[in-house]
Scaffold this motif. Structure first.
Motif, PDB file in Angstrom:
ATOM      1  N   SER B 118      58.192  27.185  -7.403  1.00 60.84           N
ATOM      2  CA  SER B 118      57.619  25.726  -7.215  1.00 60.84           C
ATOM      3  C   SER B 118      58.042  25.260  -8.224  1.00 60.84           C
ATOM      4  O   SER B 118      58.128  26.004  -9.413  1.00 60.84           O
ATOM      5  CB  SER B 118      56.098  26.617  -7.588  1.00 60.84           C
ATOM      6  OG  SER B 118      55.682  24.948  -8.241  1.00 60.84           O
ATOM      7  N   LEU B 120      56.868  22.666 -10.258  1.00 63.10           N
ATOM      8  CA  LEU B 120      55.353  22.412 -10.763  1.00 63.10           C
ATOM      9  C   LEU B 120      55.466  24.061 -12.057  1.00 63.10           C
ATOM     10  O   LEU B 120      55.289  23.723 -12.882  1.00 63.10           O
ATOM     11  CB  LEU B 120      54.496  22.436 -10.112  1.00 63.10           C
ATOM     12  CG  LEU B 120      53.601  21.647 -10.643  1.00 63.10           C
ATOM     13  CD1 LEU B 120      53.720  21.040 -11.663  1.00 63.10           C
ATOM     14  CD2 LEU B 120      52.214  21.844  -9.897  1.00 63.10           C
ATOM     15  N   LYS B 121      55.670  24.704 -11.559  1.00 64.35           N
ATOM     16  CA  LYS B 121      54.948  26.467 -11.956  1.00 64.35           C
ATOM     17  C   LYS B 121      56.700  26.470 -13.333  1.00 64.35           C
ATOM     18  O   LYS B 121      56.126  26.688 -14.223  1.00 64.35           O
ATOM     19  CB  LYS B 121      55.425  27.207 -11.731  1.00 64.35           C
ATOM     20  CG  LYS B 121      54.255  27.869 -10.737  1.00 64.35           C
ATOM     21  CD  LYS B 121      53.932  29.581  -9.676  1.00 64.35           C
ATOM     22  CE  LYS B 121      52.458  29.972 -10.261  1.00 64.35           C
ATOM     23  NZ  LYS B 121      52.343  30.833  -9.330  1.00 64.35           N
ATOM     24  N   GLU B 124      55.482  23.767 -15.867  1.00 64.25           N
ATOM     25  CA  GLU B 124      54.556  24.598 -16.683  1.00 64.25           C
ATOM     26  C   GLU B 124      55.142  25.339 -17.907  1.00 64.25           C
ATOM     27  O   GLU B 124      54.404  25.688 -19.130  1.00 64.25           O
ATOM     28  CB  GLU B 124      53.596  24.824 -15.930  1.00 64.25           C
ATOM     29  CG  GLU B 124      52.267  23.710 -15.380  1.00 64.25           C
ATOM     30  CD  GLU B 124      51.778  24.645 -14.330  1.00 64.25           C
ATOM     31  OE1 GLU B 124      50.891  23.367 -13.658  1.00 64.25           O
ATOM     32  OE2 GLU B 124      51.367  26.077 -14.094  1.00 64.25           O
TER      33      GLU B 124
END
Lengths: 202, 191
Positions: B118, B120-121, B124
């Motif tokens: 991911s 997005l992970k 983050e």
């Protein structure tokens, strides 16, 4: 025990590094105090966040070349430390000049410190420059590290950090207390704090 | 005596013997000392300066400094305490000198992000790494050293006190203050 004294120990409590007696004391307090429970939760969350940090391991080549790298840098720096005599003379001159300047700065700064009107000892080493509000300077209460670092030396700040704990009559443990007592004149610091508080009221 | 303390005692004996051999002119003994401590010193330096490239240089630099001073090492403290002290001071001087540069580099590289499925992970995780880097670098030097020696290197307060030449009470106070500040700095990431 007051909440402030409990909260100072919550990190040690979380790390399980307290004596059984202290642990029991804190546990009993936590059972009845929601404010300290919240504090503990915040500490646990902070450590949880810190544990999520990625780790890094250099590649194998770095480790293989580590010892040869250290050896070659050691050899290089050994040869570069063999300074010819004329250079040493210049370096000596620079060092002397720097020492004179430092001494001058020290005298200037010492002069700027305020002598505290105390009945017992002059506390100039812990006091701010003239014109600053005293209540801004006891970092135990303000937490304004940048301001405090401008006005106090690191050694003085250590003393203040310890004073904060010790003045609250807080015992880390027997050994820690004895160690702190070696560094601090608690009576002197207690008097100082009393004097500071009086100044704040006025 | 437990296995752990027996092993520790044996290691201390080995290290003392290596130091003795080096002092008697056996250069190779120093290589063994470096091999014993290089990983620990690298980890310490990386956490102190929060930059991979700098950490790789500084870890070696710590051993170079130790090499030049080892003949004068009087063994009042253990070798590891003495070596840690050299590494911590080196890092504190470095970050003091290069604070501005460290912050610029933080934007570009800092901690690596483990590649996951991911993006997005990953993002983050990158943000979290940067926030922790900043929060740790923002700590006053000595608090940072205390925090890293305690949290990452898992050293007891008494050992940290010896490394930094302070009382145990001072170390505890510094650690408490460091955690308090980190908690504030990382509040945005807390659930």
């Amino acid at each position: 025990m007051r909440c402030k004294n409990i909260q100072i120990k919550l990190v040690d409590y979380h790390e399980n590094s307290l004596s059984p007696e202290e642990r029991n004391l804190i546990q009993s307090h936590l059972e009845v105090c929601s404010s300290c429970q919240k504090e503990l939760q915040k500490i646990i969350s902070a450590f949880k966040i810190l544990s999520k940090e990625s780790s890094y391991e250099p590649d194998e080549a770095y480790w293989i070349n580590f010892v040869p790298g250290v050896r070659s840098k050691s050899e290089k720096s050994r040869s570069s430390t063999l300074v010819p005599i004329p250079k040493l003379k210049i370096a000596g001159g620079i060092v002397s000049l720097a020492l004179v300047l430092l001494f001058g700065i020290f005298l200037f700064k010492a002069d700027q410190r305020v002598m505290f009107k105390s009945s017992e000892e002059p506390y100039s080493y812990l006091l701010p420059t003239e014109g600053e509000k005293i209540d801004q300077l006891f970092y135990a209460e303000t937490g304004d590290e940048s301001l405090v670092s401008k006005l106090f030396s690191e050694t003085d700040r250590d003393k203040l950090a310890l004073a904060e704990i010790e003045l609250e009559k807080y015992n880390w443990d027997k050994g820690g207390k004895e160690e702190a007592l070696e560094e601090l004149d608690l009576k002197q610091l207690e008097n100082l704090k009393k004097d500071l508080e009086k100044t704040k009221i006025q | 005596m437990s296995n752990k303390s027996e092993n520790q005692k044996m290691n201390e004996e080995t290290v003392r013997e290596l130091v003795r051999r080096f002092k008697h002119g056996e250069e190779k003994a120093y290589n063994e000392l470096v091999n014993l401590y290089k990983q620990r010193i690298f980890n310490l330096v990386l956490k102190m300066v929060r930059n991979r490239e700098d950490a790789m240089d500084l870890a070696q630099e710590a051993f170079v400094k130790a090499y030049h001073s080892l003949k004068d090492f009087r063994e009042e403290a253990s070798f590891s305490t003495w070596l840690y002290r050299i590494a911590v001071n080196l890092c504190l001087n470095f970050t003091q000198r290069d604070k501005f540069r460290s912050f610029i580099l933080l934007e570009e590289m800092t901690q690596p992000v483990l590649s996951s499925d991911s993006p997005l992970k990953d993002l983050e995780q990158k943000e979290l790494n940067q926030a922790i880097d900043r929060a740790v670098l923002d700590l006053p030097g000595k608090q940072r050293a205390v925090f890293i020696l305690r949290h990452y290197q898992e050293l007891p307060h008494a050992e940290i006190a010896k490394i930094l030449d302070k009382s145990e009470g001072t170390i505890k106070a510094n650690y408490f203050q460091a955690v308090k500040k980190l908690r504030k700095s990382l509040a945005g990431f807390m659930e």
